[in-house]
Design a protein around this motif. Structure first.
Motif, PDB file in Angstrom:
ATOM      1  N   ILE A   1     -21.148  41.662  -8.713  1.00 17.32           N
ATOM      2  CA  ILE A   1     -22.476  41.319  -8.712  1.00 17.32           C
ATOM      3  C   ILE A   1     -23.130  40.863 -10.095  1.00 17.32           C
ATOM      4  CG2 ILE A   1     -25.052  42.111  -8.324  1.00 17.32           C
ATOM      5  CD1 ILE A   1     -23.855  43.846  -6.257  1.00 17.32           C
ATOM      6  N   THR A   2     -22.824  41.570 -11.073  1.00 22.71           N
ATOM      7  CA  THR A   2     -23.106  41.390 -12.378  1.00 22.71           C
ATOM      8  C   THR A   2     -22.151  40.306 -13.054  1.00 22.71           C
ATOM      9  OG1 THR A   2     -22.084  43.494 -13.150  1.00 22.71           O
ATOM     10  CG2 THR A   2     -24.355  43.686 -12.422  1.00 22.71           C
ATOM     11  N   GLY A   3     -21.124  40.055 -12.692  1.00 24.09           N
ATOM     12  CA  GLY A   3     -20.173  39.194 -13.293  1.00 24.09           C
ATOM     13  C   GLY A   3     -19.182  39.765 -14.056  1.00 24.09           C
ATOM     14  N   GLU A   4     -19.111  41.270 -14.049  1.00 23.06           N
ATOM     15  CA  GLU A   4     -18.029  41.890 -14.901  1.00 23.06           C
ATOM     16  C   GLU A   4     -16.701  41.507 -14.380  1.00 23.06           C
ATOM     17  OE1 GLU A   4     -19.544  45.977 -16.661  1.00 23.06           O
ATOM     18  OE2 GLU A   4     -20.811  45.426 -14.804  1.00 23.06           O
ATOM     19  N   ILE A   5     -16.594  41.240 -13.031  1.00 23.44           N
ATOM     20  CA  ILE A   5     -15.340  40.968 -12.427  1.00 23.44           C
ATOM     21  C   ILE A   5     -15.602  39.480 -11.947  1.00 23.44           C
ATOM     22  CG2 ILE A   5     -13.771  41.160 -10.422  1.00 23.44           C
ATOM     23  CD1 ILE A   5     -14.500  44.126 -11.125  1.00 23.44           C
ATOM     24  N   THR A   6     -15.060  38.646 -12.313  1.00 24.12           N
ATOM     25  CA  THR A   6     -15.272  36.931 -11.821  1.00 24.12           C
ATOM     26  C   THR A   6     -13.937  36.170 -11.594  1.00 24.12           C
ATOM     27  OG1 THR A   6     -15.527  36.192 -14.007  1.00 24.12           O
ATOM     28  CG2 THR A   6     -17.503  37.027 -12.919  1.00 24.12           C
ATOM     29  N   SER A   7     -13.913  35.296 -11.093  1.00 24.79           N
ATOM     30  CA  SER A   7     -12.823  34.249 -11.142  1.00 24.79           C
ATOM     31  C   SER A   7     -13.397  32.818 -11.320  1.00 24.79           C
ATOM     32  CB  SER A   7     -12.053  34.215  -9.457  1.00 24.79           C
ATOM     33  OG  SER A   7     -13.179  33.813  -8.798  1.00 24.79           O
TER      34      SER A   7
END
Length: 471
Positions: free
Chosen positions: A450-456
């Protein structure tokens, strides 16, 4: 990867206007703009302080393109978190394109959709949910959607998620630590406190998930289908609600062959009204197609206004008795309510200006929930609008509660709740820490999405592709 090149795009709408703003961002933005800008006072743009504005000319060799104001933002003190220049020029389409082409020849490239906001995210100026709120703010067309977008852009939603994630991460680290001392059977995580945290997270997630129903309505507007038999005044009612002659009005039954849609803002909430073809048995092929579309729109609408002709509901001018057609209409209304039990249906009797007072009273006693109006004379239209607002839970807006409007966030919250419920099951069943740790990691993963701490790259590409070029 941190972008190194310098990008340029028009930050204001394309086309002619009084003023246009061209945005340049990147490590070489000030250097490039200094090479094509000549200050009125002879200043060197590269040596000026951040957050200053300078008057001068954009020059292409010996040719002056325009007199402009140039705003500079140095180092990380900008929207994107990198050196940025904004050129305010005259709004001629020719001038805009000449300046942009000049910047491209001097080392810039055209920005991709949403790339300025993407860079703000990469440089930590915004988290991913805040970045998405920027797009929602740009597209907001009502007070309510604007309010929600502003709250999310200020970090209201992401701060709530981040707090839950940090608390869960703290317990996760303690449980992971227990795994290193599995042979000693040592427990670092207090199970009672962990139970309280899981209960708290479950409550917050359910509240946020439930808020999506109202959030989606506020963001996209509420579709309202206006249905009924031919010639009961559906098109007249649409015109009265919109306060303009949007639909063709005629005494000829079956005039509306296709659906007509338009939007208005009522009490800060967007409503999309759909005027449908009259429902009746017909041999006209075109009209029959319109009637089929009517039933499709009823299924798609979140609220249905079922319109009847009040004068046809009464036996005669001299008596208040409900007519046989009126009784059939009551049965038909109940059948529609039974078919769509979860769908709000407002029964509206039009043309009440043709009834006597005693007839109106009797009609209301027969159908207690009926709403009386005269679309032609604008009687009762405002009260109908207020009735529509009752179907929208604006309490959360008034209380400034966090409201979820993004379907990506909604999906991540559902997945996070599923994992948290697995952790709860593990606690209740007394499962070992290593088994619960797997579910906790998955919950943390979905929070991070949700917050973008995990993205691709694919995720970021899908999100920012929906932005406009200059943002």
């Amino acid at each position: 990867m941190i972008p190194q090149d310098t990008i340029v795009a028009l930050a204001t709408p394309s086309g002619a206007g009084a003023i246009a703003v061209i945005r340049v961002s990147g490590s070489q933005s000030i250097t490039i703009c200094s090479s094509i800008f000549k200050s009125i006072s002879g200043k060197n743009l590269a040596k000026q302080k951040t957050h200053t504005i300078h008057l001068g000319h954009i020059i292409d060799g010996e040719r002056i393109l325009d007199e402009v104001l140039v705003s500079i933002f140095k180092n990380t003190n900008s929207y994107t978190g990198e050196p940025t220049v904004e050129i305010s020029c005259h709004g001629s389409s020719y001038i805009q394109q000449e300046i942009i082409q000049l910047l491209l020849r001097n080392g810039c490239r055209i920005a991709n959709a949403g790339e300025f906001t993407l860079r703000a995210f990469i440089h930590g100026k915004l988290d991913l949910s805040q970045a998405e709120a920027v797009a929602d703010l740009i597209s907001s067309d009502s007070e309510a959607s604007h309010q929600i977008a502003m709250q999310q852009m200020r970090g209201g939603f992401s701060s709530e998620i981040k707090k839950l994630r940090d608390e869960l991460l703290n317990f996760a680290s303690l449980i992971e630590l227990e795994l290193d001392f599995a042979e000693e059977d040592v427990k670092f995580a207090n199970r009672g406190q962990f139970q309280e945290l899981i209960s708290k997270i479950t409550t917050v997630l359910k509240r946020l998930i439930d808020s999506f129903a109202i959030g989606n309505v506020i963001k996209n507007g509420i579709p309202v289908a206006i249905v009924g038999e031919p010639n009961v005044g559906k098109s007249t009612l649409l015109n009265a609600l919109l306060n303009e002659e949007r639909a063709i009005v005629s005494d000829i039954a079956g005039t509306t062959r296709d659906t007509i849609e338009d939007e208005i803002i009522i009490g800060g909430i967007g409503f999309r009204f759909i005027d449908t073809a009259g429902i009746r048995k017909t041999k006209d092929v075109i009209e029959e197609l319109g009637i089929q579309k009517t039933f499709e729109k009823i299924a798609q609408a979140q609220v249905v206004i079922y319109l009847v002709d009040s004068s046809e509901m009464i036996e005669s001018v001299n008596t208040p008795i409900i007519s046989s057609k009126g009784k059939e209409k009551v049965i038909e209304i109940n059948q529609i309510k039974n078919k769509y039990p979860q769908k709000p249906i407002i029964i509206v009797a039009n043309k009440v200006d043709q009834l006597e007072e005693n007839q109106i009273i009797h009609l209301q006693s027969e159908i207690s929930t009926i709403h009386l109006l005269s679309a032609k004379k604008h009687i009762g239209v405002e009260s109908l609008q207020n009735k529509l607002l009752e179907f929208v839970n604006t309490g959360a807006l008034r209380n400034n509660d966090t409201i979820v409007t993004n379907s990506r966030h909604y999906d991540a919250l559902l997945k996070a709740l599923e994992e948290i419920q697995k952790v709860q099951y593990g606690l209740d069943a007394g499962l070992s820490g290593d088994l619960m740790a797997i579910d906790i990691r998955q919950a943390l993963f979905h929070f991070g999405e949700i917050t973008g701490e995990i993205t691709s790259d694919d995720l970021l590409g899908n999100i920012f592709a929906n932005f406009c070029i200059g943002k």
